[in-house]
Design a protein around this motif. Structure first.
Motif, PDB file in Angstrom:
ATOM      1  N   THR A  66      -6.171 -16.019   0.135  1.00 57.75           N
ATOM      2  CA  THR A  66      -5.989 -15.020   1.188  1.00 57.75           C
ATOM      3  C   THR A  66      -5.408 -13.773   0.547  1.00 57.75           C
ATOM      4  OG1 THR A  66      -5.544 -16.793   2.788  1.00 57.75           O
ATOM      5  CG2 THR A  66      -4.872 -14.552   3.412  1.00 57.75           C
ATOM      6  N   ARG A  67      -5.852 -12.600   0.984  1.00 56.42           N
ATOM      7  CA  ARG A  67      -5.361 -11.340   0.417  1.00 56.42           C
ATOM      8  C   ARG A  67      -4.714 -10.502   1.511  1.00 56.42           C
ATOM      9  NH1 ARG A  67     -10.157 -12.433  -0.981  1.00 56.42           N
ATOM     10  NH2 ARG A  67     -11.135 -10.887   0.372  1.00 56.42           N
ATOM     11  N   ILE A  68      -3.698  -9.751   1.122  1.00 53.33           N
ATOM     12  CA  ILE A  68      -3.061  -8.813   2.033  1.00 53.33           C
ATOM     13  C   ILE A  68      -2.950  -7.473   1.320  1.00 53.33           C
ATOM     14  CG2 ILE A  68      -0.751  -9.599   1.361  1.00 53.33           C
ATOM     15  CD1 ILE A  68       0.078  -8.933   4.301  1.00 53.33           C
ATOM     16  N   ASN A  69      -3.537  -6.461   1.918  1.00 54.45           N
ATOM     17  CA  ASN A  69      -3.612  -5.121   1.314  1.00 54.45           C
ATOM     18  C   ASN A  69      -4.195  -5.176  -0.093  1.00 54.45           C
ATOM     19  OD1 ASN A  69      -2.406  -4.016   3.637  1.00 54.45           O
ATOM     20  ND2 ASN A  69      -0.356  -4.372   2.817  1.00 54.45           N
ATOM     21  N   ASP A  83      -1.043  -3.495   7.992  1.00 56.22           N
ATOM     22  CA  ASP A  83      -1.395  -4.430   6.920  1.00 56.22           C
ATOM     23  C   ASP A  83      -2.821  -4.952   7.117  1.00 56.22           C
ATOM     24  OD1 ASP A  83       0.954  -4.284   5.506  1.00 56.22           O
ATOM     25  OD2 ASP A  83       1.833  -6.097   6.347  1.00 56.22           O
ATOM     26  N   ARG A  84      -3.575  -5.018   6.010  1.00 54.89           N
ATOM     27  CA  ARG A  84      -4.963  -5.493   6.028  1.00 54.89           C
ATOM     28  C   ARG A  84      -5.002  -6.924   5.490  1.00 54.89           C
ATOM     29  NH1 ARG A  84      -6.633  -2.334   2.688  1.00 54.89           N
ATOM     30  NH2 ARG A  84      -7.263  -3.623   0.918  1.00 54.89           N
ATOM     31  N   ILE A  85      -5.533  -7.838   6.284  1.00 53.89           N
ATOM     32  CA  ILE A  85      -5.625  -9.256   5.921  1.00 53.89           C
ATOM     33  C   ILE A  85      -7.090  -9.580   5.650  1.00 53.89           C
ATOM     34  CG2 ILE A  85      -5.221 -11.622   6.707  1.00 53.89           C
ATOM     35  CD1 ILE A  85      -3.128 -10.433   8.665  1.00 53.89           C
ATOM     36  N   GLU A  86      -7.361 -10.244   4.510  1.00 55.10           N
ATOM     37  CA  GLU A  86      -8.740 -10.581   4.146  1.00 55.10           C
ATOM     38  C   GLU A  86      -8.807 -12.030   3.668  1.00 55.10           C
ATOM     39  OE1 GLU A  86     -10.890  -6.984   2.109  1.00 55.10           O
ATOM     40  OE2 GLU A  86      -8.820  -7.026   1.418  1.00 55.10           O
ATOM     41  N   PHE A  87      -9.783 -12.783   4.152  1.00 56.10           N
ATOM     42  CA  PHE A  87     -10.077 -14.116   3.627  1.00 56.10           C
ATOM     43  C   PHE A  87     -11.540 -14.390   3.889  1.00 56.10           C
ATOM     44  CE2 PHE A  87      -7.992 -14.261   7.714  1.00 56.10           C
ATOM     45  CZ  PHE A  87      -8.760 -15.091   8.514  1.00 56.10           C
ATOM     46  N   GLY A  88     -12.259 -14.753   2.801  1.00 56.81           N
ATOM     47  CA  GLY A  88     -13.711 -14.891   2.915  1.00 56.81           C
ATOM     48  C   GLY A  88     -14.313 -13.576   3.362  1.00 56.81           C
ATOM     49  N   GLY A  89     -15.182 -13.623   4.370  1.00 54.95           N
ATOM     50  CA  GLY A  89     -15.768 -12.397   4.915  1.00 54.95           C
ATOM     51  C   GLY A  89     -15.006 -11.835   6.097  1.00 54.95           C
ATOM     52  N   VAL A  90     -13.807 -12.363   6.352  1.00 56.49           N
ATOM     53  CA  VAL A  90     -13.006 -11.933   7.498  1.00 56.49           C
ATOM     54  C   VAL A  90     -12.058 -10.815   7.076  1.00 56.49           C
ATOM     55  CG1 VAL A  90     -11.330 -12.653   9.243  1.00 56.49           C
ATOM     56  CG2 VAL A  90     -13.131 -14.242   8.496  1.00 56.49           C
ATOM     57  N   ARG A  91     -12.011  -9.754   7.879  1.00 57.05           N
ATOM     58  CA  ARG A  91     -11.062  -8.654   7.659  1.00 57.05           C
ATOM     59  C   ARG A  91     -10.355  -8.360   8.979  1.00 57.05           C
ATOM     60  NH1 ARG A  91     -15.462  -6.223   5.329  1.00 57.05           N
ATOM     61  NH2 ARG A  91     -15.421  -4.512   6.838  1.00 57.05           N
ATOM     62  N   ALA A 230       2.626  -1.114 -13.041  1.00 58.45           N
ATOM     63  CA  ALA A 230       3.593  -1.218 -11.938  1.00 58.45           C
ATOM     64  C   ALA A 230       3.676   0.092 -11.162  1.00 58.45           C
ATOM     65  CB  ALA A 230       4.963  -1.590 -12.491  1.00 58.45           C
ATOM     66  N   GLN A 231       3.601   1.217 -11.864  1.00 58.02           N
ATOM     67  CA  GLN A 231       3.648   2.516 -11.192  1.00 58.02           C
ATOM     68  C   GLN A 231       2.406   2.748 -10.340  1.00 58.02           C
ATOM     69  OE1 GLN A 231       5.481   5.962 -13.255  1.00 58.02           O
ATOM     70  NE2 GLN A 231       5.390   4.684 -15.072  1.00 58.02           N
ATOM     71  N   HIS A 232       1.251   2.327 -10.847  1.00 57.86           N
ATOM     72  CA  HIS A 232       0.024   2.454 -10.050  1.00 57.86           C
ATOM     73  C   HIS A 232       0.151   1.626  -8.764  1.00 57.86           C
ATOM     74  CE1 HIS A 232      -1.983   4.886 -12.905  1.00 57.86           C
ATOM     75  NE2 HIS A 232      -2.256   3.947 -13.788  1.00 57.86           N
ATOM     76  N   PHE A 233       0.724   0.437  -8.881  1.00 57.21           N
ATOM     77  CA  PHE A 233       0.935  -0.392  -7.695  1.00 57.21           C
ATOM     78  C   PHE A 233       1.818   0.339  -6.681  1.00 57.21           C
ATOM     79  CE2 PHE A 233       4.112  -3.149  -5.672  1.00 57.21           C
ATOM     80  CZ  PHE A 233       3.291  -3.828  -4.780  1.00 57.21           C
ATOM     81  N   LEU A 234       2.925   0.908  -7.136  1.00 59.16           N
ATOM     82  CA  LEU A 234       3.824   1.625  -6.231  1.00 59.16           C
ATOM     83  C   LEU A 234       3.125   2.814  -5.584  1.00 59.16           C
ATOM     84  CD1 LEU A 234       7.137   1.618  -8.320  1.00 59.16           C
ATOM     85  CD2 LEU A 234       6.650   0.277  -6.281  1.00 59.16           C
ATOM     86  N   ALA A 235       2.334   3.543  -6.376  1.00 61.11           N
ATOM     87  CA  ALA A 235       1.666   4.739  -5.858  1.00 61.11           C
ATOM     88  C   ALA A 235       0.652   4.415  -4.772  1.00 61.11           C
ATOM     89  CB  ALA A 235       0.983   5.490  -7.005  1.00 61.11           C
ATOM     90  N   GLU A 236       0.145   3.178  -4.765  1.00 58.35           N
ATOM     91  CA  GLU A 236      -0.878   2.795  -3.789  1.00 58.35           C
ATOM     92  C   GLU A 236      -0.297   2.120  -2.550  1.00 58.35           C
ATOM     93  OE1 GLU A 236      -3.487   0.385  -6.067  1.00 58.35           O
ATOM     94  OE2 GLU A 236      -4.259   2.045  -7.278  1.00 58.35           O
ATOM     95  N   LEU A 237       1.022   1.932  -2.508  1.00 61.86           N
ATOM     96  CA  LEU A 237       1.620   1.286  -1.345  1.00 61.86           C
ATOM     97  C   LEU A 237       1.471   2.161  -0.105  1.00 61.86           C
ATOM     98  CD1 LEU A 237       4.977  -0.169  -2.757  1.00 61.86           C
ATOM     99  CD2 LEU A 237       2.965  -1.450  -1.992  1.00 61.86           C
ATOM    100  N   PRO A 238       1.155   1.568   1.042  1.00 64.06           N
ATOM    101  CA  PRO A 238       1.039   2.359   2.274  1.00 64.06           C
ATOM    102  C   PRO A 238       2.349   3.036   2.656  1.00 64.06           C
ATOM    103  CG  PRO A 238       0.072   0.171   2.557  1.00 64.06           C
ATOM    104  CD  PRO A 238       0.814   0.152   1.267  1.00 64.06           C
ATOM    105  N   SER A 239       3.488   2.347   2.426  1.00 66.72           N
ATOM    106  CA  SER A 239       4.801   2.895   2.761  1.00 66.72           C
ATOM    107  C   SER A 239       5.569   3.158   1.474  1.00 66.72           C
ATOM    108  CB  SER A 239       5.590   1.918   3.639  1.00 66.72           C
ATOM    109  OG  SER A 239       4.923   1.671   4.847  1.00 66.72           O
ATOM    110  N   LEU A 240       5.859   4.422   1.224  1.00 66.03           N
ATOM    111  CA  LEU A 240       6.615   4.809   0.037  1.00 66.03           C
ATOM    112  C   LEU A 240       7.601   5.897   0.443  1.00 66.03           C
ATOM    113  CD1 LEU A 240       6.732   4.116  -2.976  1.00 66.03           C
ATOM    114  CD2 LEU A 240       5.195   6.026  -3.405  1.00 66.03           C
ATOM    115  N   PRO A 241       8.913   5.605   0.435  1.00 67.68           N
ATOM    116  CA  PRO A 241       9.893   6.570   0.951  1.00 67.68           C
ATOM    117  C   PRO A 241       9.882   7.893   0.205  1.00 67.68           C
ATOM    118  CG  PRO A 241      10.882   4.399   0.629  1.00 67.68           C
ATOM    119  CD  PRO A 241       9.537   4.359  -0.015  1.00 67.68           C
TER     120      PRO A 241
END
Length: 390
Positions: A66-69, A83-91, A230-241
């Protein structure tokens, strides 16, 4: 609080979550709450359940995962609006009707987080609509005792274990440290950071310290690539103060080679305050800088600051004296000494017989892995800050 899941694929009606209780199981089995005719799913694939404070998503041991974001789910994870939830072809997309705050007021707090006047207006607005966060701000300003459990929710276990250390400001997270905890496997720091920055009390974080080399057991050669990742991960977060002023991924004590690793442009575009600041340094050493001295206490061996070596120790003497010294003999002297040690290029503090009398970031332990800006408190003696020497 009403919450629901929007169906993005396959198309269909929104899935309403039972208010304040219950769980929904997704999969191919007709015994699931929500059944999908998708051969890539397991019979019981994943679950969304209420834990008393948050809706949480967990994988039920599925084959496909299962994936989230976009990230694979390894542990149960609290859900936040968008938050985006994905599993198989389900979104699916998680939504809730938490009342929105005044964006202009939040922007004003973000620009000047030390100006308490905006905080007090914010507290008034929250209390007018019966939001307990307003009372939390008011109680924090009055220095009343706060209950952090309902606000940290899914992070409470990490907080208690010492994987997450927090410095608070008016009931909100001002500085967060993420590190390994003794006796526990390294935490999934990405999930922890994502959750922290989605919490209501995490929206004005100013300093984020992640002990990346220890969390991922990195060699010096692996560190640069992993920090950029790690910085790329932070830059792509939906919420970044927008309040973030500093991010640190630790340090390594050695002669400077290629210079410090700095904030990537991708991250600086999201949070301009970070532009040009180092996030990881190879340094010549570390030192203690005096923050404050208790009334009537005399410090010996330190004036302003002191560079630390592997034989530097802290001990108490007579008549309210605190010694920071490099003794010629091993650590057998009187005064309940504790000492600094260097392992894998990073400093640690061994509390020795002063356990409980010396704290790091207000935490009691026998061994403290140290990070830049850690506060070392010799109780009823003085406070010191760990700094890197470039």
């Amino acid at each position: 609080m009403r919450a629901w899941l929007e169906r993005e694929a396959p198309e269909g009606d929104d899935i309403t979550l039972p208010e304040g209780s219950g769980s929904l199981v997704f999969g191919r089995s007709p015994k699931c709450t929500i059944v999908f005719d998708d051969l890539s799913l397991s019979a019981r694939h994943c679950e969304v359940a209420w834990d008393g404070g948050f809706w949480r998503l967990r994988d039920l041991g599925s084959d496909a995962g299962t994936r989230i974001n976009g990230l694979s789910l390894t542990h149960g994870r609290a859900l936040f609006t968008g938050d985006r939830i994905e599993f198989g072809g389900v979104r699916l997309r998680f939504r809730s009707d938490i009342p929105l705050d005044d964006p202009q007021l939040l922007d004003a707090i973000g620009r000047s987080p030390d100006d308490e006047s905006n905080w007090l207006v914010y507290a008034d607005q929250l209390q007018e609509r019966g939001d307990p966060l307003g009372e939390r701000i008011t109680r924090a300003r009055a220095n009343s005792k706060l209950d952090h459990l309902p606000w940290l929710g899914p992070l409470w276990d990490s907080f208690i274990a010492g994987e997450l250390e927090v410095e608070w400001h008016l009931g909100f997270v001002k500085r967060a440290i993420i590190r390994t905890a003794a006796g526990r496997l390294p935490t999934d720091w990405r999930a922890l950071v994502s959750t922290l920055l989605n919490l209501r009390v995490g929206r004005f974080v100013r300093t984020l310290v992640i002990d990346l080399p220890r969390l991922q057991n990195l060699t010096p050669l692996q560190i640069p690539l992993e920090i950029v990742s790690a910085q790329h991960f932070l830059a792509e977060l939906p919420s970044l103060p927008s309040t973030l002023e500093r991010i640190s991924f630790g340090y390594h004590v050695s002669q400077p080679a290629s210079g410090p690793l700095s904030v990537t442009e991708e991250l600086a575009l999201r949070v301009p305050r970070l532009r040009g600041t180092p996030v990881y340094q190879r340094v010549n050493g570390v030192r203690l800088r005096v923050i404050s001295v208790a009334e009537g206490v005399t410090l010996k061996g330190i004036e302003g600051s002191r560079v630390l070596t592997g034989v530097t120790r802290i001990r108490r003497g007579n008549r309210n004296q605190v010694f920071i010294e490099s003794p010629p003999m091993p650590f057998l002297g009187d005064g309940n000494p504790c000492y600094f040690a260097f392992t894998d290029g990073r400093a640690q503090l061994v509390s020795g017989r002063m356990r409980g009398e010396v704290r790091v970031n207000n935490r009691i332990d026998s061994l403290y892995p140290l990070l830049p800006d850690d506060v070392i408190d010799v109780l009823a003696g003085g406070k010191f800050r760990l700094e890197v020497v470039t």
